[in-house]
Design an enzyme around this catalytic site. Sequence first.
Site, mmCIF file in Angstrom:
data_model
loop_
_atom_site.group_PDB
_atom_site.id
_atom_site.type_symbol
_atom_site.label_atom_id
_atom_site.label_comp_id
_atom_site.label_asym_id
_atom_site.label_seq_id
_atom_site.Cartn_x
_atom_site.Cartn_y
_atom_site.Cartn_z
ATOM 1 N N SER A 1 0.529 -1.261 -0.037
ATOM 2 C CA SER A 1 0.086 0.036 0.203
ATOM 3 C C SER A 1 0.969 0.299 -0.101
ATOM 4 O O SER A 1 1.498 1.192 1.009
ATOM 5 C CB SER A 1 -0.782 -0.217 1.066
ATOM 6 O OG SER A 1 -1.612 -0.750 1.264
ATOM 7 N N LYS B 1 -6.967 1.871 -2.847
ATOM 8 C CA LYS B 1 -7.060 1.852 -1.435
ATOM 9 C C LYS B 1 -7.010 2.500 -0.377
ATOM 10 O O LYS B 1 -7.242 2.546 0.750
ATOM 11 C CB LYS B 1 -4.940 1.215 -1.520
ATOM 12 C CG LYS B 1 -4.589 0.399 -0.026
ATOM 13 C CD LYS B 1 -5.732 -0.831 0.605
ATOM 14 C CE LYS B 1 -5.050 -0.982 2.275
ATOM 15 N NZ LYS B 1 -3.846 -1.843 2.171
ATOM 16 N N LYS C 1 0.588 5.591 8.237
ATOM 17 C CA LYS C 1 1.298 5.499 6.482
ATOM 18 C C LYS C 1 0.290 5.622 5.944
ATOM 19 O O LYS C 1 0.447 6.818 5.279
ATOM 20 C CB LYS C 1 2.536 5.023 6.482
ATOM 21 C CG LYS C 1 3.267 4.758 4.990
ATOM 22 C CD LYS C 1 2.284 3.502 4.795
ATOM 23 C CE LYS C 1 1.743 1.852 4.282
ATOM 24 N NZ LYS C 1 1.645 1.521 3.302
#
Length: 295
Positions: free
Chosen positions: A95, A170, A238
């Site tokens: 990701s 995502k 993140k």
Amino acid sequence: MSKIGFIGLGIMGRPMAGHLLDAGHELVTVKRGSLDATLAEKGMREVASPAAVAAEAEVIITMVPDTPDVEQVLFGEDGIIEGLKPGTLVIDMSSIAPMPTQEFARRIHEAGGEYVDAPVSGGEGGAINAALTIMVGATVEGFERAHPILEVMGKTITRIGGHGAGQTCKVANQIVVALTIEAVSEGLLFASKAGADVAKVRESLLGGLAQSKILDVHGERMINRTFDPGFKIKLHQKDLNLALEGARTLNLALPGTANAQQLFQACAAHGGEDWDHAGIVRALEELANHQIGQS
């Protein structure tokens, strides 16, 4: 069956690689300490570097934590690009940021490979049960080549669009997941503070409009105080950084996302960066001076 290089054998990567081995594919990885015994028993081999993986593989899958990690594996010293053979399919299931993904795809294509971004959702349970949702950015040809491999690991596989589109999807997923975990936390915390049986509250909510997989899985974690990851808070941080950086570029306000990020940061400040992301409830409990389940 394919010769597959798989780089990134973490919480998610280990079971994903296991499914590919079970399906009869031949797998090779980069040596990093001791290879998981189960994968070794199933025939996974180790080589010295990503370049050595590329030299052996027809398909390469990367499943590493962040954008710089993908860049290093692909283009760093002894990186994949140094051993890439013409026609090799490179599938990044990490990701990471959408814009660098487009640049990675360009460079792999210039080197003669085919690039697919295919981040996943479903957590450790989805990886173990081969039930991941996989969001794909690729050419039509790339998607068609990748699909038979992806369906070994996932249940819902959707081509969103061209390169970077899977990563964009995502990021959107991680926004929704973070805000839903926060909403479940607030709802259960309210019920507990008010003196209700929080387990019965969750059971009731699962039968109504508030029902969600997050209420089911993460709500249970909150009640049972089981915060071993799953999916670590530092990784969700993140992902929300990617969302907030993208929002600035798009001149877009994401106030709920920013708030969820602050709560994750509060967890990290209390030593919780490796907690499961359901641990966001602990930041809210700190503010309320009340723990779910207390009388």
